[in-house]
Design an enzyme around this catalytic site. Structure first.
Site, PDB file in Angstrom:
ATOM      1  N   ASP A 123      25.694  25.907   9.025  1.00  0.00           N
ATOM      2  CA  ASP A 123      26.006  25.840  10.551  1.00  0.00           C
ATOM      3  C   ASP A 123      24.546  26.086  11.598  1.00  0.00           C
ATOM      4  O   ASP A 123      24.355  26.701  12.444  1.00  0.00           O
ATOM      5  CB  ASP A 123      27.320  25.877  10.908  1.00  0.00           C
ATOM      6  CG  ASP A 123      27.093  25.042  11.929  1.00  0.00           C
ATOM      7  OD1 ASP A 123      26.540  25.111  12.802  1.00  0.00           O
ATOM      8  OD2 ASP A 123      28.992  24.747  12.366  1.00  0.00           O
ATOM      9  N   PHE A 162      31.205  30.704  14.293  1.00  0.00           N
ATOM     10  CA  PHE A 162      32.505  29.155  15.315  1.00  0.00           C
ATOM     11  C   PHE A 162      32.197  27.771  14.360  1.00  0.00           C
ATOM     12  O   PHE A 162      30.985  27.609  14.394  1.00  0.00           O
ATOM     13  CB  PHE A 162      32.120  29.340  17.190  1.00  0.00           C
ATOM     14  CG  PHE A 162      32.851  27.925  17.512  1.00  0.00           C
ATOM     15  CD1 PHE A 162      34.023  27.847  17.640  1.00  0.00           C
ATOM     16  CD2 PHE A 162      31.758  26.698  17.876  1.00  0.00           C
ATOM     17  CE1 PHE A 162      35.355  26.583  18.888  1.00  0.00           C
ATOM     18  CE2 PHE A 162      32.876  25.287  18.489  1.00  0.00           C
ATOM     19  CZ  PHE A 162      33.989  26.018  18.628  1.00  0.00           C
ATOM     20  N   LYS A 174      24.773  19.282  18.869  1.00  0.00           N
ATOM     21  CA  LYS A 174      24.009  19.360  20.050  1.00  0.00           C
ATOM     22  C   LYS A 174      22.780  19.038  20.590  1.00  0.00           C
ATOM     23  O   LYS A 174      22.633  17.997  21.165  1.00  0.00           O
ATOM     24  CB  LYS A 174      24.274  21.175  20.526  1.00  0.00           C
ATOM     25  CG  LYS A 174      25.418  21.858  20.392  1.00  0.00           C
ATOM     26  CD  LYS A 174      26.020  23.339  20.892  1.00  0.00           C
ATOM     27  CE  LYS A 174      26.842  23.646  21.390  1.00  0.00           C
ATOM     28  NZ  LYS A 174      27.797  23.902  20.050  1.00  0.00           N
TER      29      LYS A 174
HETATM   30  C1  LIG Z   1      29.263  23.753  19.725  1.00  0.00           C
HETATM   31  C2  LIG Z   1      29.656  24.258  17.966  1.00  0.00           C
HETATM   32  C3  LIG Z   1      29.855  23.862  16.595  1.00  0.00           C
HETATM   33  C4  LIG Z   1      30.969  21.983  17.069  1.00  0.00           C
HETATM   34  O1  LIG Z   1      30.411  21.018  18.091  1.00  0.00           O
HETATM   35  P1  LIG Z   1      31.043  19.992  18.576  1.00  0.00           P
HETATM   36  O2  LIG Z   1      29.985  18.661  19.269  1.00  0.00           O
HETATM   37  O3  LIG Z   1      31.554  20.716  19.878  1.00  0.00           O
HETATM   38  O4  LIG Z   1      31.937  19.998  17.390  1.00  0.00           O
HETATM   39  C5  LIG Z   1      29.864  23.413  15.690  1.00  0.00           C
HETATM   40  N1  LIG Z   1      29.334  24.456  15.492  1.00  0.00           N
HETATM   41  C6  LIG Z   1      28.452  24.928  16.225  1.00  0.00           C
HETATM   42  C7  LIG Z   1      28.063  26.686  15.950  1.00  0.00           C
HETATM   43  C8  LIG Z   1      28.926  25.270  17.458  1.00  0.00           C
HETATM   44  O5  LIG Z   1      27.607  25.513  18.660  1.00  0.00           O
END
Ligand SMILES: *Cc1c(COP(=O)(O)O)cnc(C)c1O
Length: 410
Positions: free
Chosen positions: A230, A145, A259
Site C-alpha cells: 500500500d 491503515f 494521495k
Molecule cells: C490515506 C490512506 C489510505 C486511504 O486513502 P483514501 O483516499 O482516504 O481512501 C489507504 N492507505 C494508506 C496507507 C493511506 O495513508
C-alpha cells in the site's frame, strides 16, 4: 469572505461530524496556505501527503485547466489517451517487470479494494499454480491503515477503525509488523497474499525493516502467495524514491497509489506485475470516474514536475535537513522525544505520552503558524511538499520548537 467561525457554524448544521476541524483554509501556494481569518501557515501536512509538488503548482494548474476545457470526463466506455500515457509512465517508473499494467480509480481505499479483489480473483482462478484455486485470505499488519470501505477497514489492523461496523467481511488475518515469525504464523492454506505499507503512515510513521521486507518476499515466494504494498501515503516521491518499496531491495507483485498521484484531483491506482496484470477482464471491475482525462492530466503533470524539478533528490535532502533539525529539538528537550523516524519527507516525531501530548503540540503549532499532522503512537507527522525551501524548513522547525516549548512548559 466568511470567517472560520461562520464556516464552522454551517458545518455544525449541515456536514456530518466525522472530523474535528479548527480552521478554514482559503488559499494555497507552494508550501504556504492562508486561513479564512487572514492567518498564514507553513503547510507541513501537504493536505496529508497529497500536495507533493506544493499547492497550485503552475504546471498542474495549467494542465488541469486545459483538460477541463477540452474533455474532462468521457467514461471508460471509450479510450482516452491521457490514461494510456499515465499507465505507461507509472509502469516505467515502477520498473516491476515486463507486462506490468495499471487500473485507475478515485481514492486510496478504492485502490486497495481493487488490489484485494485482484488478489482474490487470482486465488480463485488457481493463481497459486496448482489446480483448484480457492485461496482468498489476506494477511495484513497490526497498526496498519488501508482505508474506510468495509473491506479496507477490515484490512486495517486497528480495532478503533472497525468498531461499530460489524459484520465485517471475512478473509483477513493479522500479523505483527516487522515480525516475520508472526507473519508465518498467520499464513495458512487459504492465504493468497500479504499486504502492508512499507512505512506505516497513520500508525505513526513506522518504516518496515529491510530485513523484514526481504524475509517477507522470500516467504511469499516460498508459499507461492502475493506480496502487496500500500503506497497510498508513502508513494509518489515522498520518501526520495518514486515508491517506498524501491529502497527495500524487493519488488511487490502489486501496489496501490492515491494521495499525491494527481495533486489533489481525486485519483487512485493499482500497478500490478505480469502475474496479476491480466487477471481482470471486461466486467470484473470498473469505476465510472476512474482514470478520467482530468485526473490523468493532473497526474501526468505532477509526475512531470517531480522529474523536471528533481524532487526525488530534493525529498531526500530536505528530509535529512528536517531530521537533523528534529535531532536538535530532541537534544534541547531531554526525555521528551522517543524517536525520530521515517524516510525522505515522510517523518514522524514520536513524543513520550507520559510527558507531552502530540495533539496539543499540533494545536499549538497551528496557532503560531505551522500545520503538522498527528499520527498513532503519540507522534507528530511531518509531510511537507517535496519542493519545500530551506527557509521554509528553518521557519517550520522554529515554530515546532516553540510549540513544543509552550506545551512542555505549560
Ligand atoms: C490515506 C490512506 C489510505 C486511504 O486513502 P483514501 O483516499 O482516504 O481512501 C489507504 N492507505 C494508506 C496507507 C493511506 O495513508
Amino acid at each position: 469572505m466568511s470567517s472560520t467561525r461562520e464556516i464552522a457554524d454551517l458545518y455544525a448544521k449541515y456536514v456530518m461530524n466525522t472530523y474535528a476541524q479548527k480552521v478554514a483554509l482559503v488559499k494555497g501556494q507552494g508550501t504556504v496556505v492562508s486561513g479564512a481569518d487572514g492567518n498564514r501557515y507553513i503547510d507541513f501536512t501537504s493536505g496529508i501527503a497529497v500536495q507533493n509538488v506544493g499547492h497550485a503548482h503552475p504546471k498542474v494548474v495549467q494542465a488541469v485547466a486545459e483538460q477541463m476545457a477540452t474533455l474532462n470526463h468521457c467514461s471508460n466506455l471509450f479510450y482516452n489517451e491521457k490514461q494510456a500515457l499515465l499507465a505507461k509512465k507509472l509502469v516505467e517508473i515502477s520498473d516491476l517487470d515486463v507486462g506490468t499494467k495499471c487500473f485507475f480509480c478515485n481514492s486510496g481505499a478504492e485502490a486497495n479494494e481493487a488490489m484485494i479483489k485482484l488478489a482474490r480473483l487470482w486465488g480463485h482462478l488457481g493463481g497459486k499454480g496448482d489446480d483448484n484455486g480457492g485461496y482468498v485470505e489476506i494477511v495484513t499488519m497490526m497498526n496498519s491503515f488501508h482505508g474506510r470501505t468495509l473491506a479496507t477497514l477490515t484490512a486495517t489492523g486497528q480495532a478503533k477503525v472497525q468498531d461499530g461496523f460489524d459484520p465485517l467481511p471475512v478473509g483477513f488475518a493479522y500479523a505483527d509488523f516487522n515480525d516475520i515469525e508472526s507473519v508465518k504464523a498467520a499464513i495458512n492454506d487459504s492465504t493468497v497474499a500479504v499486504m502492508l505499507e512499507c512505512i506505516q503512515g497513520e500508525g505513526g510513521v513506522i518504516p518496515a525493516d529491510t530485513k523484514f521486507m526481504k524475509a517477507l518476499r522470500a516467504l511469499c515466494d516460498e508459499r507461492e502467495i502475493l506480496l502487496l504494498c500500500d503506497e497510498v501515503q508513502c508513494g509518489m516521491g515522498r520518501t526520495g524514491d518514486w515508491f517506498a518499496w524501491q529502497s527495500t531491495g524487493v519488488k511487490p507483485d502489486a501496489f496501490s497509489l492515491a494521495k499525491a498521484i494527481a495533486s489533489g484531483v481525486p485519483m487512485g491506482a493499482v500497478v500490478a506485475s505480469s502475474k496479476l496484470a491480466d487477471v481482470f477482464t471486461p466486467g470484473r471491475h470498473a469505476s465510472t470516474f476512474g482514470g478520467n482525462p482530468l485526473a490523468c492530466a493532473a497526474a501526468l503533470a505532477t509526475i512531470g514536475v517531480i522529474e523536471s524539478e528533481n524532487l526525488l533528490e530534493r525529498a531526500a535532502d530536505a528530509g535529512d535537513a528536517i531530521m537533523s533539525g528534529l535531532g536538535k529539538i530532541a537534544d534541547a528537550h531531554p526525555g521528551l522525544v522517543k524517536a525520530i523516524r521515517g524516510q525522505g519527507l515522510m517523518i514522524g516525531l514520536a513524543l513520550d505520552p507520559g510527558k507531552i501530548d502530540a495533539g496539543r503540540v499540533v494545536d499549538a503549532a497551528r496557532d503560531i503558524g505551522l500545520l503538522v499532522c498527528k499520527a498513532g503512537g503519540n507522534a507528530i507527522r511531518i509531510l511537507p511538499p517535496l519542493n519545500v525551501t530551506d527557509d521554509e524548513i528553518d521557519d517550520g522547525l522554529d515554530i515546532l520548537a516553540d510549540a513544543i516549548d509552550e506545551v512542555a512548559g505549560a
